[in-house]
Write an enzyme that holds these catalytic residues in place. Sequence first.
Site, PDB file in Angstrom:
ATOM      1  N   LYS A 165      53.111  24.811  29.658  1.00  0.00           N
ATOM      2  CA  LYS A 165      54.155  24.063  30.359  1.00  0.00           C
ATOM      3  C   LYS A 165      53.864  23.990  31.854  1.00  0.00           C
ATOM      4  O   LYS A 165      53.991  22.941  32.476  1.00  0.00           O
ATOM      5  CB  LYS A 165      55.530  24.712  30.099  1.00  0.00           C
ATOM      6  CG  LYS A 165      56.029  24.466  28.683  1.00  0.00           C
ATOM      7  CD  LYS A 165      57.183  25.362  28.284  1.00  0.00           C
ATOM      8  CE  LYS A 165      57.549  25.131  26.813  1.00  0.00           C
ATOM      9  NZ  LYS A 165      58.538  26.071  26.296  1.00  0.00           N
TER      10      LYS A 165
ATOM     11  N   GLN B  53      62.268  30.892  28.575  1.00  0.00           N
ATOM     12  CA  GLN B  53      61.507  30.864  27.322  1.00  0.00           C
ATOM     13  C   GLN B  53      62.160  31.781  26.288  1.00  0.00           C
ATOM     14  O   GLN B  53      62.433  32.952  26.554  1.00  0.00           O
ATOM     15  CB  GLN B  53      60.052  31.298  27.586  1.00  0.00           C
ATOM     16  CG  GLN B  53      59.155  31.185  26.377  1.00  0.00           C
ATOM     17  CD  GLN B  53      58.937  29.746  25.909  1.00  0.00           C
ATOM     18  OE1 GLN B  53      58.730  28.829  26.703  1.00  0.00           O
ATOM     19  NE2 GLN B  53      59.016  29.534  24.612  1.00  0.00           N
TER      20      GLN B  53
ATOM     21  N   ASP C 174      65.798  21.913  29.065  1.00  0.00           N
ATOM     22  CA  ASP C 174      65.523  22.191  27.651  1.00  0.00           C
ATOM     23  C   ASP C 174      66.594  21.559  26.762  1.00  0.00           C
ATOM     24  O   ASP C 174      66.396  21.416  25.559  1.00  0.00           O
ATOM     25  CB  ASP C 174      65.540  23.720  27.412  1.00  0.00           C
ATOM     26  CG  ASP C 174      64.173  24.253  27.001  1.00  0.00           C
ATOM     27  OD1 ASP C 174      63.286  23.423  26.686  1.00  0.00           O
ATOM     28  OD2 ASP C 174      63.993  25.485  26.991  1.00  0.00           O
TER      29      ASP C 174
END
Length: 281
Positions: free
Chosen positions: A53, A97, A120
Site C-alpha cells: 500500500k 491494518q 477503507d
Amino acid sequence: MTAHIIDGIALSKQLRADVAKRAAALRSRGVVPGLAVVLVGENPASQVYVRNKVKACEDSGLHSVLERYPATLSEAELLARVDALNRDPAIHGILVQLPLPAHIDAHKVIEAISPAKDVDGFHVASAGALMVGQPGFWPCTPYGCMKMLESIGYDLKGKHAVVIGRSNIVGKPMALMLLQKNATVTVCHSGTQNLKALTLQADVVVAAVGKRNVLTADMVKPGAVVIDVGMNRNDEGKLCGDVDFDGVKEVAGWITPVPGGVGPMTITMLLVNTLEAAERG
Ligand code: NAP
C-alpha cells in the site's frame, strides 16, 4: 467458449495513472494527498499488505506514512494515535491494518477514525452512506469489483447478481453496490441451501468466501461474469481464488484471475479514495 479475462493489473495501471494526474493537480495547488497506514504487531501477511500500500502511494505521487507499533501497544495508545491522525492536516486518509491483536477492539478503533478520512470505508458512517446511497467512502475491494464490471461496459440493470459471502468488508457492501446499479441481488453464505441452483441463475457471480473451488464450472451459467475475490493457497502453496479458474473459464463469458484480478484493484481503490479525501479537503 473461453471467457474473456478481466485484467486487474492492466485496469489498475489505467486508474493509477489517473490518480497520479489528479494528485499532481492537487500538488500544484499546494495539497499533497496523504495516507497514514497503521500496523500493530508482526502479522507477516499484514506486513506485506502495508508495504504494498505504501509503495503504491509513492508510485502514484501520494504521500504516505507508515506507523508501526509492537503487538503490546494498548488500545488507548492506538486510539490516541488515531485521534492525532484525525487532526493532522497532512493526512487525508487513515488505514488501520486488520487484524489487530486480540486485546484491541477493532470495531472501537475503526469507529475512532474520522469518517472524512475513512478511506477503507469500514466506519459505520461509511457503511450507512452506502446503504442509503449518499456520498461516502466505499470499501476498496467491492469498489474495485464494480470498476471491473464498469471496465467491460457491463450494464447491471435487471441482471441477476449472486454474491457468495456476506462479510462487512466484501459481501454485504458488494451486494449494496450491485443493488445501487439496479441488479437483482442474491446474497449467499454458509447457511445457504443449494448454492448451485442459485449460481446457475446468475448473470454475475462474485465469490468472496476464502475457500478454494467454491464455484466450479457446473455451477455457472454460460456467458456469466465471474468475479473472484478469494485469496487462498493451492496444494503447491500458490495463490488461488475461490473459483476453479481452469474449469469456469470454459463456461463464463468474463472472469477475473487470481492473482492479477481483484487484489491489485483493492489497492488501487484505496489510492482513489485517498485522492478523493484530499480533493474533498
Ligand atoms: P469472511 O469474513 O471470512 O467471510 C466469508 C463469507 O463466506 C462468510 O459470509 C461465510 O458465511 C461465507 N461462506 C463460508 N463458507 C461458505 C460456503 N461453503 N458457501 C457459501 N458461503 C460461505 O471473509 P472476507 O473477509 O469477506 O474475505 C473473503 C475472501 O476474500 C478471503 O479469501 C479473503 O482473503 C479475500 N479477500 C480478498 C481481498 C482482495 O483484495 N483480493 C480483499 C478482502 C478479502 P457466514 O457469514 O455464514 O459465515
